[in-house]
Scaffold this motif. Structure first.
Motif: not given
Length: 114
Positions: A30-38, A40-44, A82-91
């Motif tokens: 649950e990425y809103l509970v456990t956000p991805l770091s910068l 991790e987002l770059q790797a994604l 996105v790292a600072e505001r994970p709700r911005l990430m597509q899902r």
């Protein structure tokens, strides 16, 4: 396999149900509970390919408030947002090894799983 999930999102729930119906039990994050770091987002992003903007939900209030429609913003600036505001990430996003998919609509999983 990892599944980046927002249980409040119907598309995310639908995609998870599709995986489970195929006998796949992904690690649900649950990425809103456990956000991805910068990093991790770059790797994604590297796994997803394509433009970073495809990872963003442009209908979110945060998107407008932060001025993320500005075409001059770098990929790193967008991923930092996105790292600072994970709700911005597509899902939802499904990660399997070195590949990933934004499963929106969930039917995209059909071809991806083959």
């Amino acid at each position: 396999m990892k599944f980046l999930h927002n249980p409040r999102c119907s598309k995310s729930r639908e995609a998870l149900a599709l995986l489970q119906a195929r006998g796949i039990a992904p690690e649900v994050v649950e990425y809103l509970v456990t956000p991805l770091s910068l990093p991790e987002l770059q790797a994604l992003h590297a796994r997803l390919g394509g433009p970073v903007r495809a990872m963003l939900r442009d209908g979110e209030d945060d998107y407008r408030e932060l001025g993320l429609a500005d075409a001059s913003l770098s990929d790193e600036q967008l991923l930092r947002a996105v790292a600072e505001r994970p709700r911005l990430m597509q899902r939802p996003i499904v990660i399997d090894g070195d590949r990933a998919l934004i499963a929106r609509p969930p039917a995209l999983l059909d071809d991806w799983l083959k």
